[in-house]
Enzyme design. Structure first.
Site, PDB file in Angstrom:
ATOM      1  N   GLY A  10     -10.807 -44.796  89.769  1.00  0.00           N
ATOM      2  CA  GLY A  10     -10.302 -45.380  88.531  1.00  0.00           C
ATOM      3  C   GLY A  10      -9.587 -46.710  88.769  1.00  0.00           C
ATOM      4  O   GLY A  10      -9.558 -47.235  89.886  1.00  0.00           O
ATOM      5  N   PHE A  80      -3.865 -39.429  90.605  1.00  0.00           N
ATOM      6  CA  PHE A  80      -4.098 -40.344  89.476  1.00  0.00           C
ATOM      7  C   PHE A  80      -4.963 -39.694  88.396  1.00  0.00           C
ATOM      8  O   PHE A  80      -4.939 -40.145  87.250  1.00  0.00           O
ATOM      9  CB  PHE A  80      -4.880 -41.583  89.937  1.00  0.00           C
ATOM     10  CG  PHE A  80      -4.140 -42.531  90.829  1.00  0.00           C
ATOM     11  CD1 PHE A  80      -3.193 -43.399  90.321  1.00  0.00           C
ATOM     12  CD2 PHE A  80      -4.409 -42.572  92.190  1.00  0.00           C
ATOM     13  CE1 PHE A  80      -2.531 -44.298  91.141  1.00  0.00           C
ATOM     14  CE2 PHE A  80      -3.749 -43.468  93.021  1.00  0.00           C
ATOM     15  CZ  PHE A  80      -2.808 -44.329  92.497  1.00  0.00           C
ATOM     16  N   SER A 124       4.205 -42.017  83.372  1.00  0.00           N
ATOM     17  CA  SER A 124       4.096 -43.178  82.491  1.00  0.00           C
ATOM     18  C   SER A 124       5.420 -43.427  81.797  1.00  0.00           C
ATOM     19  O   SER A 124       6.173 -42.487  81.502  1.00  0.00           O
ATOM     20  CB  SER A 124       3.031 -42.895  81.431  1.00  0.00           C
ATOM     21  OG  SER A 124       3.105 -43.829  80.381  1.00  0.00           O
ATOM     22  N   ALA A 125       5.656 -44.683  81.478  1.00  0.00           N
ATOM     23  CA  ALA A 125       6.834 -45.026  80.681  1.00  0.00           C
ATOM     24  C   ALA A 125       6.778 -44.407  79.303  1.00  0.00           C
ATOM     25  O   ALA A 125       7.788 -44.365  78.600  1.00  0.00           O
ATOM     26  CB  ALA A 125       6.941 -46.544  80.560  1.00  0.00           C
ATOM     27  N   THR A 126       5.619 -43.898  78.940  1.00  0.00           N
ATOM     28  CA  THR A 126       5.501 -43.235  77.640  1.00  0.00           C
ATOM     29  C   THR A 126       6.432 -42.022  77.543  1.00  0.00           C
ATOM     30  O   THR A 126       6.801 -41.623  76.432  1.00  0.00           O
ATOM     31  CB  THR A 126       4.030 -42.842  77.362  1.00  0.00           C
ATOM     32  OG1 THR A 126       3.855 -42.635  75.973  1.00  0.00           O
ATOM     33  CG2 THR A 126       3.615 -41.594  78.110  1.00  0.00           C
ATOM     34  N   TYR A 148      -1.379 -37.212  74.816  1.00  0.00           N
ATOM     35  CA  TYR A 148      -1.438 -37.820  76.152  1.00  0.00           C
ATOM     36  C   TYR A 148      -0.036 -37.907  76.755  1.00  0.00           C
ATOM     37  O   TYR A 148       0.202 -37.510  77.900  1.00  0.00           O
ATOM     38  CB  TYR A 148      -2.067 -39.222  76.064  1.00  0.00           C
ATOM     39  CG  TYR A 148      -1.709 -40.107  77.227  1.00  0.00           C
ATOM     40  CD1 TYR A 148      -2.320 -39.931  78.465  1.00  0.00           C
ATOM     41  CD2 TYR A 148      -0.721 -41.091  77.116  1.00  0.00           C
ATOM     42  CE1 TYR A 148      -1.965 -40.718  79.542  1.00  0.00           C
ATOM     43  CE2 TYR A 148      -0.366 -41.877  78.183  1.00  0.00           C
ATOM     44  CZ  TYR A 148      -0.987 -41.691  79.397  1.00  0.00           C
ATOM     45  OH  TYR A 148      -0.625 -42.465  80.465  1.00  0.00           O
ATOM     46  N   LYS A 152       2.051 -35.969  80.183  1.00  0.00           N
ATOM     47  CA  LYS A 152       2.854 -36.583  81.252  1.00  0.00           C
ATOM     48  C   LYS A 152       4.235 -35.930  81.315  1.00  0.00           C
ATOM     49  O   LYS A 152       4.733 -35.614  82.400  1.00  0.00           O
ATOM     50  CB  LYS A 152       2.985 -38.094  81.036  1.00  0.00           C
ATOM     51  CG  LYS A 152       1.673 -38.867  81.148  1.00  0.00           C
ATOM     52  CD  LYS A 152       1.056 -38.766  82.522  1.00  0.00           C
ATOM     53  CE  LYS A 152      -0.257 -39.539  82.646  1.00  0.00           C
ATOM     54  NZ  LYS A 152      -0.971 -39.273  83.906  1.00  0.00           N
ATOM     55  N   TYR A 176       4.853 -45.616  85.280  1.00  0.00           N
ATOM     56  CA  TYR A 176       4.284 -46.966  85.180  1.00  0.00           C
ATOM     57  C   TYR A 176       4.612 -47.566  83.833  1.00  0.00           C
ATOM     58  O   TYR A 176       4.492 -46.902  82.801  1.00  0.00           O
ATOM     59  CB  TYR A 176       2.755 -46.948  85.249  1.00  0.00           C
ATOM     60  CG  TYR A 176       2.113 -46.150  86.334  1.00  0.00           C
ATOM     61  CD1 TYR A 176       2.747 -45.875  87.538  1.00  0.00           C
ATOM     62  CD2 TYR A 176       0.814 -45.682  86.150  1.00  0.00           C
ATOM     63  CE1 TYR A 176       2.109 -45.152  88.530  1.00  0.00           C
ATOM     64  CE2 TYR A 176       0.170 -44.964  87.138  1.00  0.00           C
ATOM     65  CZ  TYR A 176       0.824 -44.690  88.320  1.00  0.00           C
ATOM     66  OH  TYR A 176       0.167 -43.974  89.277  1.00  0.00           O
ATOM     67  N   ASN A 178       3.233 -51.283  81.979  1.00  0.00           N
ATOM     68  CA  ASN A 178       1.881 -51.628  81.500  1.00  0.00           C
ATOM     69  C   ASN A 178       1.059 -52.286  82.602  1.00  0.00           C
ATOM     70  O   ASN A 178       1.169 -53.498  82.809  1.00  0.00           O
ATOM     71  CB  ASN A 178       1.974 -52.545  80.274  1.00  0.00           C
ATOM     72  CG  ASN A 178       2.480 -51.817  79.045  1.00  0.00           C
ATOM     73  OD1 ASN A 178       3.569 -51.247  79.047  1.00  0.00           O
ATOM     74  ND2 ASN A 178       1.686 -51.806  77.996  1.00  0.00           N
ATOM     75  N   ARG A 230       6.264 -55.829  75.962  1.00  0.00           N
ATOM     76  CA  ARG A 230       5.996 -54.821  76.988  1.00  0.00           C
ATOM     77  C   ARG A 230       6.300 -55.400  78.370  1.00  0.00           C
ATOM     78  O   ARG A 230       6.326 -56.605  78.567  1.00  0.00           O
ATOM     79  CB  ARG A 230       4.514 -54.400  76.963  1.00  0.00           C
ATOM     80  CG  ARG A 230       4.070 -53.694  75.693  1.00  0.00           C
ATOM     81  CD  ARG A 230       4.687 -52.319  75.536  1.00  0.00           C
ATOM     82  NE  ARG A 230       4.186 -51.635  74.348  1.00  0.00           N
ATOM     83  CZ  ARG A 230       4.717 -51.767  73.135  1.00  0.00           C
ATOM     84  NH1 ARG A 230       5.738 -52.577  72.922  1.00  0.00           N
ATOM     85  NH2 ARG A 230       4.217 -51.081  72.120  1.00  0.00           N
TER      86      ARG A 230
END
Ligand code: UFG
Length: 337
Positions: A10, A80, A124-126, A148, A152, A176, A178, A230
């Protein structure tokens, strides 16, 4: 070390494989190729100067995962693999929860059974949710706004519990911001299988003529120019963050560590558009449209913890990110063959 890289074909995985080999590690890639093209591997072979060991199966297959660990010794795993499209996760929540959770369960079970207890996970920062304060720090509460993001949050929690139950684990949760950019060779980069959801690949496809114009989602945010802000991080800096985390785990005091991987700098959509126009050498068609549901005004990291504890810092600029993305996109207009 012999490192198993799940999702190694990926976007972020492939850049990390190149850096792992350069750092002297032996690498095995496991990838289902559900969202990556097999021709990535030929590019990795060129960049690393060696044939990459690739196993093509889905980690949700517990028998195949177990079989791999029974026949190979790994010192560590970088995980990943996973579905990653926010919008699609809203349409197909069950598929997202099943895939992202079951692949992790299967992997961590096999690791435990075979005594492999060093793991780097792509978070993820999400996980900072919709109401987080900027700059975002690792100790902020976590939540999510879509399936999604919840996968995480959930996998992070599973891994924290695994580490609490057996403190011999050494697990890194890397959040992460962006990721953008591409390898400086132009041989590997981001190749979305569908219409890109994210700003940078969309801009790159506008520049190469595959899309008519960029829609800027919202011009009335409470940001300096009204467009969303971002923390874009070059994928090569991000890959280097994985090597630093992997090496740090050997001497980590705690079973589970969380690190933001970002630059600490916010960039607006308009600033990114103009940087990309500089890289391409001409203006790009765009229009400001309504906000995209679920977007937040601004997101950027406090990267201090990673800088202090990993001795790692993102160094590449927004212009570097655009120049490298454009090199990749202009030499591979349709992505990988
Ligand atoms: N944007 C546009 N037009 C586009 C695409 C994006 O204006 O065509 C804007 C967005 O509104 C946002 C910014 O560009 O202000 C960045 O959007 P991206 O879709 O590139 O990135 P997001 O910050 O929305 O999402 C990313 C990852 C997610 C992750 C999230 C939070 O793609 O996986 O960061 O960490 F969940």
């Amino acid at each position: 070390m012999h490192v198993l890289v799940s999702g190694g074909a990926g976007y972020i995985g492939s850049h990390t494989v190149v850096q792992l080999v350069a750092a002297g590690h032996a690498v095995t890639v496991v990838d289902s190729f559900a969202n990556a093209k097999p021709s990535v591997i030929a590019r990795l072979n060129i960049l690393t100067g060696e044939p990459i060991d690739v196993r093509s199966f889905d980690l949700t297959d517990r028998d195949k995962t177990e079989h791999l660990f029974a026949h190979e010794h790994f010192d560590a795993v970088i995980h990943f693999a996973g579905f990653k499209a926010v919008g699609e996760s809203v349409e197909k929540p069950l598929e997202y929860y099943e895939n992202n959770l079951e692949s992790t369960f299967s992997l961590v079970r096999a690791m435990r059974r075979h005594g492999v207890r060093r793991l780097v996970f792509s978070s993820s920062a999400t996980v900072y949710g919709a109401d987080a304060e900027v700059p975002m720090k690792e100790d902020a509460p976590t939540s999510a706004t879509n399936p999604y993001g919840w996968t995480k949050v959930m996998v992070e929690q599973v891994l924290r519990d695994v580490g609490a139950a057996d403190p011999t684990w050494r697990i890194a949760l890397l959040r992460y911001f962006n990721p953008v950019g591409a390898h400086s060779s132009g041989l590997v980069g981001e190749d979305p299988s569908d219409i890109p959801n994210n700003l940078m690949p969309f801009l790159a496809q506008v520049a190469v003529g595959r899309r008519e114009k960029l829609s800027i989602y919202g011009g009335d945010y409470p940001t300096p120019d009204g467009t969303g802000v971002r923390d874009y991080i070059h994928v090569e800096d991000l890959a280097a963050g994985h090597i630093a985390a992997l090496e740090k785990l050997a001497s980590a005091d705690e079973p589970v560590s969380t690190w933001n991987l970002g630059t600490g700098r916010g960039t607006s959509v308009l600033e990114m558009l103009h940087a990309f126009e500089r890289a391409v050498g001409h203006d790009l068609p765009h229009e400001i449209v309504d906000r995209r549901p679920g977007d937040i005004a601004q997101s950027y990291a406090d990267p201090t913890k990673a800088e202090t504890e990993l001795g790692w810092k993102a160094t590449r600029t927004i212009d570097d990110m655009c120049v490298d993305t454009w090199r990749w996109q202009s030499t591979n207009p349709d992505g990988y063959p």
